[in-house]
Design a protein around this motif. Structure first.
Motif, PDB file in Angstrom:
ATOM      1  N   VAL A 114     -14.367  62.346  46.401  1.00  0.00           N
ATOM      2  CA  VAL A 114     -14.334  61.455  46.441  1.00  0.00           C
ATOM      3  C   VAL A 114     -12.319  61.127  45.727  1.00  0.00           C
ATOM      4  O   VAL A 114     -11.504  60.454  45.643  1.00  0.00           O
ATOM      5  N   ALA A 115     -12.228  62.098  44.668  1.00  0.00           N
ATOM      6  CA  ALA A 115     -10.629  61.865  43.979  1.00  0.00           C
ATOM      7  C   ALA A 115     -10.205  62.746  44.637  1.00  0.00           C
ATOM      8  O   ALA A 115      -8.697  61.768  44.617  1.00  0.00           O
ATOM      9  N   MET A 116     -10.108  63.908  45.711  1.00  0.00           N
ATOM     10  CA  MET A 116      -9.077  64.234  46.294  1.00  0.00           C
ATOM     11  C   MET A 116      -8.578  63.919  47.195  1.00  0.00           C
ATOM     12  O   MET A 116      -7.475  63.642  47.924  1.00  0.00           O
ATOM     13  N   ARG A 117      -9.217  62.041  47.494  1.00  0.00           N
ATOM     14  CA  ARG A 117      -9.097  61.377  48.672  1.00  0.00           C
ATOM     15  C   ARG A 117      -7.361  60.566  47.764  1.00  0.00           C
ATOM     16  O   ARG A 117      -6.639  60.544  48.823  1.00  0.00           O
ATOM     17  N   THR A 118      -7.356  60.692  46.878  1.00  0.00           N
ATOM     18  CA  THR A 118      -5.953  60.574  45.861  1.00  0.00           C
ATOM     19  C   THR A 118      -4.904  61.105  45.329  1.00  0.00           C
ATOM     20  O   THR A 118      -3.861  60.772  45.606  1.00  0.00           O
ATOM     21  N   LEU A 119      -6.310  62.047  45.345  1.00  0.00           N
ATOM     22  CA  LEU A 119      -4.746  63.062  43.778  1.00  0.00           C
ATOM     23  C   LEU A 119      -4.794  64.090  44.872  1.00  0.00           C
ATOM     24  O   LEU A 119      -5.438  64.344  45.840  1.00  0.00           O
ATOM     25  N   PRO A 120      -3.666  65.209  44.629  1.00  0.00           N
ATOM     26  CA  PRO A 120      -3.526  66.212  44.999  1.00  0.00           C
ATOM     27  C   PRO A 120      -4.166  66.860  45.004  1.00  0.00           C
ATOM     28  O   PRO A 120      -5.110  67.389  44.003  1.00  0.00           O
ATOM     29  N   LEU A 121      -4.592  67.668  45.794  1.00  0.00           N
ATOM     30  CA  LEU A 121      -5.956  69.039  45.968  1.00  0.00           C
ATOM     31  C   LEU A 121      -5.336  70.342  44.674  1.00  0.00           C
ATOM     32  O   LEU A 121      -7.197  70.207  43.561  1.00  0.00           O
ATOM     33  N   GLY A 122      -4.501  70.466  44.805  1.00  0.00           N
ATOM     34  CA  GLY A 122      -4.450  71.300  43.279  1.00  0.00           C
ATOM     35  C   GLY A 122      -4.378  70.831  41.878  1.00  0.00           C
ATOM     36  O   GLY A 122      -5.296  71.645  41.130  1.00  0.00           O
ATOM     37  N   THR A 123      -4.311  69.792  41.881  1.00  0.00           N
ATOM     38  CA  THR A 123      -4.819  69.232  40.517  1.00  0.00           C
ATOM     39  C   THR A 123      -5.830  69.210  40.279  1.00  0.00           C
ATOM     40  O   THR A 123      -7.112  69.202  39.406  1.00  0.00           O
ATOM     41  N   SER A 124      -6.648  68.233  41.863  1.00  0.00           N
ATOM     42  CA  SER A 124      -7.993  67.996  41.560  1.00  0.00           C
ATOM     43  C   SER A 124      -8.528  70.130  40.796  1.00  0.00           C
ATOM     44  O   SER A 124      -9.780  69.396  40.387  1.00  0.00           O
ATOM     45  N   TYR A 125      -8.829  70.207  42.516  1.00  0.00           N
ATOM     46  CA  TYR A 125      -9.033  71.035  42.086  1.00  0.00           C
ATOM     47  C   TYR A 125      -9.078  72.015  40.702  1.00  0.00           C
ATOM     48  O   TYR A 125     -10.341  72.583  39.780  1.00  0.00           O
ATOM     49  N   THR A 126      -7.725  72.365  39.937  1.00  0.00           N
ATOM     50  CA  THR A 126      -7.662  73.074  38.879  1.00  0.00           C
ATOM     51  C   THR A 126      -8.363  71.926  37.526  1.00  0.00           C
ATOM     52  O   THR A 126      -8.226  72.438  36.604  1.00  0.00           O
ATOM     53  N   VAL A 127      -7.643  70.761  37.962  1.00  0.00           N
ATOM     54  CA  VAL A 127      -8.874  69.758  36.041  1.00  0.00           C
ATOM     55  C   VAL A 127     -10.571  70.183  36.097  1.00  0.00           C
ATOM     56  O   VAL A 127     -10.619  70.231  35.694  1.00  0.00           O
ATOM     57  N   TRP A 128     -10.653  70.009  38.138  1.00  0.00           N
ATOM     58  CA  TRP A 128     -12.758  69.969  37.313  1.00  0.00           C
ATOM     59  C   TRP A 128     -12.870  71.524  37.042  1.00  0.00           C
ATOM     60  O   TRP A 128     -14.474  71.754  36.930  1.00  0.00           O
ATOM     61  N   VAL A 129     -12.470  72.265  37.891  1.00  0.00           N
ATOM     62  CA  VAL A 129     -12.589  74.029  36.891  1.00  0.00           C
ATOM     63  C   VAL A 129     -12.496  73.224  35.560  1.00  0.00           C
ATOM     64  O   VAL A 129     -13.287  74.456  35.532  1.00  0.00           O
ATOM     65  N   GLY A 130     -11.804  73.146  35.546  1.00  0.00           N
ATOM     66  CA  GLY A 130     -11.341  73.202  34.199  1.00  0.00           C
ATOM     67  C   GLY A 130     -11.859  72.744  32.590  1.00  0.00           C
ATOM     68  O   GLY A 130     -12.611  72.934  32.159  1.00  0.00           O
ATOM     69  N   ILE A 131     -12.222  71.752  33.415  1.00  0.00           N
ATOM     70  CA  ILE A 131     -13.296  70.510  32.980  1.00  0.00           C
ATOM     71  C   ILE A 131     -14.720  72.195  32.064  1.00  0.00           C
ATOM     72  O   ILE A 131     -15.298  71.588  32.378  1.00  0.00           O
ATOM     73  N   GLY A 132     -14.797  71.962  34.094  1.00  0.00           N
ATOM     74  CA  GLY A 132     -16.055  72.835  34.086  1.00  0.00           C
ATOM     75  C   GLY A 132     -16.300  73.984  32.792  1.00  0.00           C
ATOM     76  O   GLY A 132     -17.227  74.695  32.334  1.00  0.00           O
ATOM     77  N   ALA A 133     -14.985  74.852  33.031  1.00  0.00           N
ATOM     78  CA  ALA A 133     -14.996  76.158  32.250  1.00  0.00           C
ATOM     79  C   ALA A 133     -14.783  75.992  30.948  1.00  0.00           C
ATOM     80  O   ALA A 133     -15.667  76.308  30.502  1.00  0.00           O
ATOM     81  N   VAL A 134     -14.346  75.131  30.441  1.00  0.00           N
ATOM     82  CA  VAL A 134     -14.095  74.658  28.876  1.00  0.00           C
ATOM     83  C   VAL A 134     -15.661  73.935  28.030  1.00  0.00           C
ATOM     84  O   VAL A 134     -15.627  74.861  27.307  1.00  0.00           O
ATOM     85  N   GLY A 135     -16.171  72.831  29.241  1.00  0.00           N
ATOM     86  CA  GLY A 135     -17.531  72.853  29.071  1.00  0.00           C
ATOM     87  C   GLY A 135     -18.253  73.130  28.682  1.00  0.00           C
ATOM     88  O   GLY A 135     -19.266  73.829  27.894  1.00  0.00           O
ATOM     89  N   ALA A 136     -18.825  74.205  29.864  1.00  0.00           N
ATOM     90  CA  ALA A 136     -19.474  75.387  29.715  1.00  0.00           C
ATOM     91  C   ALA A 136     -19.272  76.797  28.741  1.00  0.00           C
ATOM     92  O   ALA A 136     -20.458  77.121  28.333  1.00  0.00           O
ATOM     93  N   PHE A 137     -17.820  76.713  28.005  1.00  0.00           N
ATOM     94  CA  PHE A 137     -18.140  76.800  27.611  1.00  0.00           C
ATOM     95  C   PHE A 137     -18.474  76.514  25.916  1.00  0.00           C
ATOM     96  O   PHE A 137     -18.555  77.438  24.979  1.00  0.00           O
ATOM     97  N   ILE A 138     -18.021  75.453  25.563  1.00  0.00           N
ATOM     98  CA  ILE A 138     -18.603  74.988  24.687  1.00  0.00           C
ATOM     99  C   ILE A 138     -20.544  74.737  24.444  1.00  0.00           C
ATOM    100  O   ILE A 138     -21.242  75.050  23.691  1.00  0.00           O
ATOM    101  N   VAL A 139     -20.820  74.797  25.744  1.00  0.00           N
ATOM    102  CA  VAL A 139     -22.271  74.365  26.121  1.00  0.00           C
ATOM    103  C   VAL A 139     -22.854  75.662  25.846  1.00  0.00           C
ATOM    104  O   VAL A 139     -23.932  75.399  24.865  1.00  0.00           O
ATOM    105  N   GLY A 140     -22.130  77.563  26.052  1.00  0.00           N
ATOM    106  CA  GLY A 140     -22.964  78.265  25.413  1.00  0.00           C
ATOM    107  C   GLY A 140     -22.441  78.281  24.438  1.00  0.00           C
ATOM    108  O   GLY A 140     -23.371  79.172  23.822  1.00  0.00           O
ATOM    109  N   ILE A 141     -21.719  78.006  23.037  1.00  0.00           N
ATOM    110  CA  ILE A 141     -21.600  77.991  22.361  1.00  0.00           C
ATOM    111  C   ILE A 141     -23.338  77.131  21.293  1.00  0.00           C
ATOM    112  O   ILE A 141     -23.408  77.501  20.680  1.00  0.00           O
TER     113      ILE A 141
END
Length: 104
Positions: free
Chosen positions: A48-75
């Protein structure tokens, strides 16, 4: 609204990654079900977000939130180590997310 959906998709990525860890290789049913539902919702919100936002921006931000969030949860939940290098790596991911947001 696209950024709201993208952030929510990223948060759900943290949920499904955490549930995957807790599923013990898909041998525990409840974490496995939570993982599948969160994964589907996360992908849908990303689309849904990719309907408006560029692919590269959307995917990078999505992965980044998941990666940093998983890092924090892991700790926080799993006692994973906190080292200067790991903190630096997470900080660089956050800097990339912020830069993507500013660039779009």
């Amino acid at each position: 609204m696209a950024w709201f959906f993208l952030v929510l998709a990223g948060l759900l990525e943290i949920v499904w990654a955490t549930a995957m860890k807790q599923s013990a290789g898909f041998t525990r049913i409840l974490p496995t079900v939570i993982m599948v539902v969160a994964m589907i919702a996360s992908f849908w919100l990303l689309a849904v977000a990719m309907r408006t936002l560029p692919l590269g921006t959307s995917y990078t931000v999505w992965v980044g939130i998941g990666a940093v969030g998983a890092f924090i949860v892991g700790i926080a939940l799993f006692g994973e180590p906190v080292t200067p290098v790991r903190l630096l790596a997470a900080g660089l991911i956050v800097a990339g997310i912020v830069t993507m947001k500013l660039a779009s």
